[in-house]
Design a protein around this motif. Structure first.
Motif, PDB file in Angstrom:
ATOM      1  N   LEU A  12     -16.643  -0.400  -5.714  1.00 20.22           N
ATOM      2  CA  LEU A  12     -15.567  -0.791  -6.614  1.00 20.22           C
ATOM      3  C   LEU A  12     -16.154  -1.444  -7.853  1.00 20.22           C
ATOM      4  N   LYS A  13     -15.521  -1.162  -8.982  1.00 17.69           N
ATOM      5  CA  LYS A  13     -16.059  -1.624 -10.243  1.00 17.69           C
ATOM      6  C   LYS A  13     -15.563  -3.010 -10.624  1.00 17.69           C
ATOM      7  N   SER A  14     -14.278  -3.343 -10.286  1.00 18.54           N
ATOM      8  CA  SER A  14     -13.696  -4.611 -10.736  1.00 18.54           C
ATOM      9  C   SER A  14     -12.777  -5.157  -9.655  1.00 18.54           C
ATOM     10  N   GLU A  15     -12.343  -6.392  -9.892  1.00 14.73           N
ATOM     11  CA  GLU A  15     -11.408  -7.044  -8.970  1.00 14.73           C
ATOM     12  C   GLU A  15     -10.031  -6.377  -9.023  1.00 14.73           C
ATOM     13  N   LYS A  16      -9.696  -5.823 -10.183  1.00  8.46           N
ATOM     14  CA  LYS A  16      -8.407  -5.148 -10.318  1.00  8.46           C
ATOM     15  C   LYS A  16      -8.318  -3.948  -9.374  1.00  8.46           C
ATOM     16  N   GLU A  17      -9.415  -3.174  -9.258  1.00 10.09           N
ATOM     17  CA  GLU A  17      -9.407  -2.017  -8.374  1.00 10.09           C
ATOM     18  C   GLU A  17      -9.269  -2.456  -6.915  1.00 10.09           C
ATOM     19  N   ALA A  18      -9.889  -3.583  -6.553  1.00  5.82           N
ATOM     20  CA  ALA A  18      -9.755  -4.084  -5.180  1.00  5.82           C
ATOM     21  C   ALA A  18      -8.310  -4.468  -4.879  1.00  5.82           C
ATOM     22  N   LEU A  36      -5.679  -3.219  -6.381  1.00 11.09           N
ATOM     23  CA  LEU A  36      -4.906  -1.975  -6.318  1.00 11.09           C
ATOM     24  C   LEU A  36      -5.086  -1.295  -4.972  1.00 11.09           C
ATOM     25  N   ILE A  37      -6.315  -1.281  -4.447  1.00  8.57           N
ATOM     26  CA  ILE A  37      -6.560  -0.626  -3.146  1.00  8.57           C
ATOM     27  C   ILE A  37      -5.820  -1.360  -2.048  1.00  8.57           C
ATOM     28  N   GLY A  38      -5.785  -2.699  -2.129  1.00 10.70           N
ATOM     29  CA  GLY A  38      -5.051  -3.451  -1.103  1.00 10.70           C
ATOM     30  C   GLY A  38      -3.563  -3.165  -1.144  1.00 10.70           C
ATOM     31  N   ILE A  39      -2.983  -3.112  -2.370  1.00 13.50           N
ATOM     32  CA  ILE A  39      -1.541  -2.839  -2.497  1.00 13.50           C
ATOM     33  C   ILE A  39      -1.232  -1.421  -2.047  1.00 13.50           C
ATOM     34  N   ILE A  40      -2.098  -0.453  -2.431  1.00 13.46           N
ATOM     35  CA  ILE A  40      -1.847   0.950  -2.052  1.00 13.46           C
ATOM     36  C   ILE A  40      -1.952   1.117  -0.542  1.00 13.46           C
ATOM     37  N   SER A  41      -2.939   0.468   0.052  1.00 10.61           N
ATOM     38  CA  SER A  41      -3.106   0.624   1.502  1.00 10.61           C
ATOM     39  C   SER A  41      -1.925   0.036   2.261  1.00 10.61           C
ATOM     40  N   THR A  42      -1.397  -1.126   1.806  1.00 14.04           N
ATOM     41  CA  THR A  42      -0.199  -1.686   2.469  1.00 14.04           C
ATOM     42  C   THR A  42       1.008  -0.781   2.270  1.00 14.04           C
ATOM     43  N   PHE A  43       1.130  -0.210   1.093  1.00 13.09           N
ATOM     44  CA  PHE A  43       2.267   0.682   0.822  1.00 13.09           C
ATOM     45  C   PHE A  43       2.199   1.931   1.700  1.00 13.09           C
ATOM     46  N   LEU A  44       0.978   2.547   1.812  1.00  6.26           N
ATOM     47  CA  LEU A  44       0.862   3.765   2.613  1.00  6.26           C
ATOM     48  C   LEU A  44       0.907   3.447   4.107  1.00  6.26           C
ATOM     49  N   HIS A  45       0.519   2.231   4.514  1.00  4.94           N
ATOM     50  CA  HIS A  45       0.639   1.854   5.913  1.00  4.94           C
ATOM     51  C   HIS A  45       2.104   1.771   6.337  1.00  4.94           C
ATOM     52  N   VAL A  46       2.948   1.334   5.419  1.00  2.23           N
ATOM     53  CA  VAL A  46       4.399   1.286   5.713  1.00  2.23           C
ATOM     54  C   VAL A  46       4.968   2.699   5.787  1.00  2.23           C
ATOM     55  N   HIS A  47       4.358   3.658   5.054  1.00  2.00           N
ATOM     56  CA  HIS A  47       4.831   5.044   5.054  1.00  2.00           C
ATOM     57  C   HIS A  47       3.856   5.878   5.874  1.00  2.00           C
ATOM     58  N   PRO A  48       4.068   6.012   7.177  1.00  2.00           N
ATOM     59  CA  PRO A  48       3.090   6.734   8.015  1.00  2.00           C
ATOM     60  C   PRO A  48       3.022   8.217   7.705  1.00  2.00           C
ATOM     61  N   PHE A  49       4.115   8.793   7.162  1.00  2.00           N
ATOM     62  CA  PHE A  49       4.105  10.232   6.854  1.00  2.00           C
ATOM     63  C   PHE A  49       3.553  10.521   5.466  1.00  2.00           C
ATOM     64  N   TYR A  81       5.850   8.837  -6.401  1.00  2.00           N
ATOM     65  CA  TYR A  81       6.523   7.746  -5.706  1.00  2.00           C
ATOM     66  C   TYR A  81       5.628   6.502  -5.701  1.00  2.00           C
ATOM     67  N   LEU A  82       4.338   6.705  -5.455  1.00  2.00           N
ATOM     68  CA  LEU A  82       3.396   5.594  -5.429  1.00  2.00           C
ATOM     69  C   LEU A  82       3.245   4.957  -6.814  1.00  2.00           C
ATOM     70  N   TRP A  83       3.249   5.815  -7.864  1.00  2.00           N
ATOM     71  CA  TRP A  83       3.115   5.306  -9.245  1.00  2.00           C
ATOM     72  C   TRP A  83       4.336   4.514  -9.674  1.00  2.00           C
ATOM     73  N   SER A  84       5.549   4.979  -9.272  1.00  2.00           N
ATOM     74  CA  SER A  84       6.777   4.242  -9.620  1.00  2.00           C
ATOM     75  C   SER A  84       6.774   2.848  -8.981  1.00  2.00           C
ATOM     76  N   LEU A 131       4.720  -3.487 -10.703  1.00  2.00           N
ATOM     77  CA  LEU A 131       3.781  -4.601 -10.704  1.00  2.00           C
ATOM     78  C   LEU A 131       2.930  -4.620 -11.973  1.00  2.00           C
ATOM     79  N   ASP A 132       2.536  -3.432 -12.431  1.00  2.00           N
ATOM     80  CA  ASP A 132       1.734  -3.337 -13.641  1.00  2.00           C
ATOM     81  C   ASP A 132       2.250  -2.160 -14.460  1.00  2.00           C
TER      82      ASP A 132
END
Length: 623
Positions: free
Chosen positions: A542-548, A550-563, A569-572, A577-578
Motif C-alpha cells: 500500500l502506498k498511503s494511509e488513505k488506501e489502507a 479505503l481497503i478497510g471500508i471496502i472489505s467491511t462493505f463486501l463482508h456485509v454483502h456475501p453475494f 454500487y460500491l462507488w456510490s 464518505l469521499d
C-alpha cells in the motif's frame, strides 16, 4: 434631334486613339491640314453605344389601343442622357474602314435634319453616296451599326438599308453628315456627303401592327381572366315548371330545412308567369304552405329573444358577483393600509400593496360603470314601454335621461382622471424599478459568470488530474504485462529444452511412464510458481494511509454483502464518505489485491454483470 444624336455619339465613342496603319498617307495629310483633327481608325468598333438606344423600343406603343406613343429619345424622359449644352461644340471623329474613310462635317454647321420617325422603323434612307460606291462598301460601313437584313441600292446615289432591330437605326442616323471618300482618290465620283434619314417601309409597319395586335390580344386575355376571377359565382339554375315539379316543391315547402331553397323556386315561377287557371289551385296551396311558416318564424324569434334576455340576466348576475368580489379585494387592501398592519410591512411590500390597491380600484370602478350602464338601459327600456303615450311623461323621461347621461359623463371623467394619475404613478415606479433591476442584474450576471468560470476551471483541473492518474496506472499495467510476457517466453523456452532432453533420455535409456509424469508435474509446478510470483509482483504494498482506510471500508462493505457488489454500487457508497473519489480508482485498488478481492461474472447475455467479492477469509481457511 440630330444635335442630340451627335452629342450622344460623341459621348458613346471611346476618345482614346487607336494606332492603325493608313492605306494612303495623303488622306492623313489632308485630314491634318484641312480639318485640323487626328484621324482615328475604328474598324469593327460600334459607332454608337447600346446605352443610348433602347432595345426593343416601340415608338408607337399601344397605338392600337388609343394611347399616344412616347419617344424615348426625348431628353426629358430620362431614357437617354440630355444633350450637351449648345455653347460646347460637339466634335465627331474620323472613321476608317478597309475601303473608305468617313470625315465628319464642320462642327460649326447646323446638324442635318431628319423626318418624323415612323412607327416600328427598321429601315433607313442613305443619300449622297459616291457614284462608285458598291453594295459591299455600303454593307462594310453600316454593318458596324448592327445586323443588316436587306440593302436595296438604286442606280442613283442613294439606297435603303433594313436592320434586324429598331435600335440599330439610331446608330445609323449618327453617320448622317459624314463625308465619304473611297480609298485615297480625290475624284468627285469617289466622294460624297452622306444623308441618313428614317424611311417608311411597308414591312416595318406590318410587323409593328402585328406586334400591337398581339399585345392587344394579350391585354384583352389578361383583362378577361381578371374579370372571370373577380366575377361572383352564378346562382343555381331553377328548373322549369311542371305538375311533377310543383308536387315536389309543395313537399319541400312543408320541410323546414328545405324551405329557403323552395321559396326561391316558387318566387321565380310566379315572376315568370307560370300561374294560370289550371295551375292556380296548386300555386294557392304552395302559397298557403309558405304562409304556415310565419308562425314558426315568430316562435323562433320569441325563443331567441328569450334566450337573449336570459343571457343578459346571467351576464348581469355574473357581473354583480365579480363586482362584490372586487369590493372585498379593495376592502382587504384598505385594511392592510391601516396603521396596525402597515407598519409591519417592508418598503417594497408597501409599494406593491399600493400598486395592487390602485389597480383593483380602477377595475372595480370600470365594472361598476358597466353594471350601471346596463341598469340604465333596462330602466330606459321599461320607461319607453310604460310611458310611450303621454307627452308630459316623455318630457320627464327625456329630462331624467339627460340628467343620467350628465351624471354618467361626470363619473366617466372622474374615473378617467383617476386612471391617468394612477398610470403616471405606475410609470414612474416602473422606471425606478427598471433602473434598480438593471443595475442588480448587471452585477448578478458578472458574479454568475465569474462563478461559472471558476467552477469550469476546477472541473477541468480535476479531469486532468484523473486522466493523469489513469495514464500512470495504464503505463504500470503495460510494463507488468510486458515483464510477464517475457518471463513466460523464457519459461517456455526452458520447458521446450527440457522436453527435448527428456525425450532423448527416454529414447536412449527407455524410462518408464512414471518418469514422464514426474517431469510434467515439475513443469506445472514451475508455471504455477511463476503465476504466484507475478501475482505477488502485482499485489504491491500500500502506498498511503488513505488506501489502507479505503481497503478497510471496502472489505467491511463486501463482508456485509456475501453475494458481492458491482463497482457502481460500491462507488456510490464510497462517494458519500469521499466525494472526490472515482470508480476507476476503486477498481484499480481492488485489482491490486487479488488475494483479498476477486471478481465474478453473474447472469447471461444482456444481464451479464461484474461483481466483486471478499475472498480474504477463504485464503486464511485454506492456509
Amino acid at each position: 434631334m440630330m444635335a442630340a444624336a451627335d452629342g450622344l455619339g460623341s459621348i458613346a465613342i471611346d476618345t482614346t486613339q487607336l494606332n492603325m496603319s493608313v492605306t494612303d498617307p495623303t488622306a492623313w495629310a489632308t485630314a491634318m491640314n484641312n480639318l485640323g483633327m487626328v484621324p482615328v481608325g475604328l474598324p469593327g468598333q460600334q459607332l454608337v453605344s447600346d446605352s443610348i438606344c433602347v432595345p426593343g423600343f416601340d415608338p408607337g406603343l399601344n397605338m392600337m389601343t388609343g394611347i399616344t406613343p412616347i419617344n424615348p429619345m426625348i431628353p426629358g424622359l430620362g431614357l437617354v442622357p440630355p444633350p450637351p449644352p449648345t455653347e460646347v461644340a460637339v466634335v465627331k471623329e474620323i472613321i476608317h474602314c478597309k475601303s473608305c474613310t468617313l470625315f465628319p462635317q464642320n462642327p460649326n454647321l447646323p446638324p442635318p435634319s431628319t423626318r418624323e420617325r415612323p412607327p416600328g422603323c427598321k429601315t433607313v434612307f442613305v443619300g449622297g453616296l459616291p457614284e462608285n460606291a458598291t453594295e459591299e462598301i455600303i454593307q462594310e460601313v453600316f454593318e458596324q451599326c448592327g445586323d443588316i437584313t436587306a440593302i436595296r441600292k438604286s442606280k442613283k446615289n442613294f439606297c435603303h438599308i433594313r436592320f434586324a432591330e429598331e435600335f440599330m437605326v439610331d446608330k445609323a442616323i449618327y453617320l448622317s453628315g459624314y463625308r465619304m471618300r473611297l480609298g485615297s482618290s480625290t475624284d468627285k465620283k469617289d466622294s460624297g456627303r452622306l444623308h441618313v434619314d428614317f424611311a417608311q417601309a411597308r414591312d416595318d409597319f406590318y410587323e409593328w401592327e402585328c406586334k400591337q395586335r398581339m399585345r392587344a390580344r394579350e391585354e384583352r386575355h389578361r383583362r378577361k381572366l381578371e374579370e372571370d376571377r373577380l366575377r361572383p359565382p352564378s346562382p343555381p339554375a331553377i328548373m322549369h315548371y311542371s305538375e311533377h315539379e310543383a308536387a315536389l316543391l309543395a313537399e319541400k315547402l312543408k320541410d323546414d330545412s328545405k324551405f329557403s331553397e323552395a321559396i326561391t323556386v316558387l318566387l321565380s315561377w310566379i315572376e315568370r308567369g307560370e300561374v294560370n287557371r289550371r295551375s292556380a289551385n296548386q300555386f294557392y296551396s304552395m302559397v298557403q304552405s309558405a304562409n304556415s311558416h310565419v308562425r314558426r318564424l315568430m316562435n323562433e324569434k320569441a325563443t331567441h329573444e328569450q334566450e337573449m334576455e336570459e343571457a343578459k340576466e346571467n351576464f348581469k348576475n355574473a357581473l354583480t358577483g365579480i363586482l362584490t368580489q372586487f369590493e372585498q379585494i379593495v376592502a382587504v387592501f384598505n385594511a392592510s393600509t391601516r396603521q396596525k398592519a402597515w407598519d409591519h410591512f417592508s418598503k417594497a411590500q408597501r409599494k406593491n400593496i399600493d400598486i395592487w390597491r390602485k389597480h383593483s380600484e380602477e377595475l372595480r370602478n370600470a365594472q361598476s360603470e358597466q353594471l350601471m350602464g346596463i341598469r340604465r338601459e333596462e330602466e330606459m327600456e321599461m320607461s319607453d314601454d310604460e310611458n310611450c303615450d303621454s307627452p308630459t311623461k316623455k318630457l320627464r323621461v327625456d329630462e331624467s335621461a339627460l340628467a343620467a347621461q350628465a351624471y354618467a359623463l361626470k363619473e366617466e371623467n372622474d374615473s378617467l382622471r383617476w386612471q391617468l394619475d394612477a398610470y403616471r404613478n405606475e410609470v414612474e415606479l416602473l422606471k425606478q424599478e427598471k433602473e434598480q433591476l438593471f443595475r442588480t442584474e448587471e452585477n448578478l450576471t458578472k458574479d454568475q459568470q465569474l462563478q461559472f468560470l471558476q467552477q469550469t476551471m476546477q472541473g477541468m483541473q480535476q479531469q486532468l488530474l484523473s486522466i493523469q492518474e489513469e495514464l500512470n496506472n495504464k503505463k504500470s499495467e503495460l510494463e507488468q504485462a510486458k515483464e510477464e510476457q517475457s518471463h513466460t517466453q523464457a519459461l517456455l523456452k526452458v520447458l521446450q529444452e527440457q522436453l527435448k532432453g527428456t525425450k532423448e533420455l527416454v529414447e536412449t535409456n527407455g524410462h518408464s511412464h512414471e518418469d514422464t509424469n514426474e517431469i510434467n508435474v515439475l513443469t506445472v509446478a514451475l508455471v504455477n510458481q511463476d503465476r504466484e510470483n507475478n501475482i505477488e509482483k502485482r499485489s504491491q504494498g500500500l502506498k498511503s494511509e488513505k488506501e489502507a482506510l479505503l481497503i478497510g471500508i471496502i472489505s467491511t462493505f463486501l463482508h456485509v454483502h456475501p453475494f458481492g457488489a458491482n463497482i457502481e454500487y460500491l462507488w456510490s457508497y464510497m462517494q458519500q464518505l469521499d466525494s472526490k473519489i472515482s470508480a476507476n480508482e476503486i477498481e484499480m485498488l481492488l485489482m491490486r489485491l487479488p488475494r483479498m478481492f476477486k471478481q465474478e461474472f453473474t447472469g447471461v447475455g444482456a444481464t451479464l454483470e461484474k461483481r466483486w467479492k471478499l475472498c480474504a477469509f477463504e485464503g486464511i481457511k485454506t492456509t
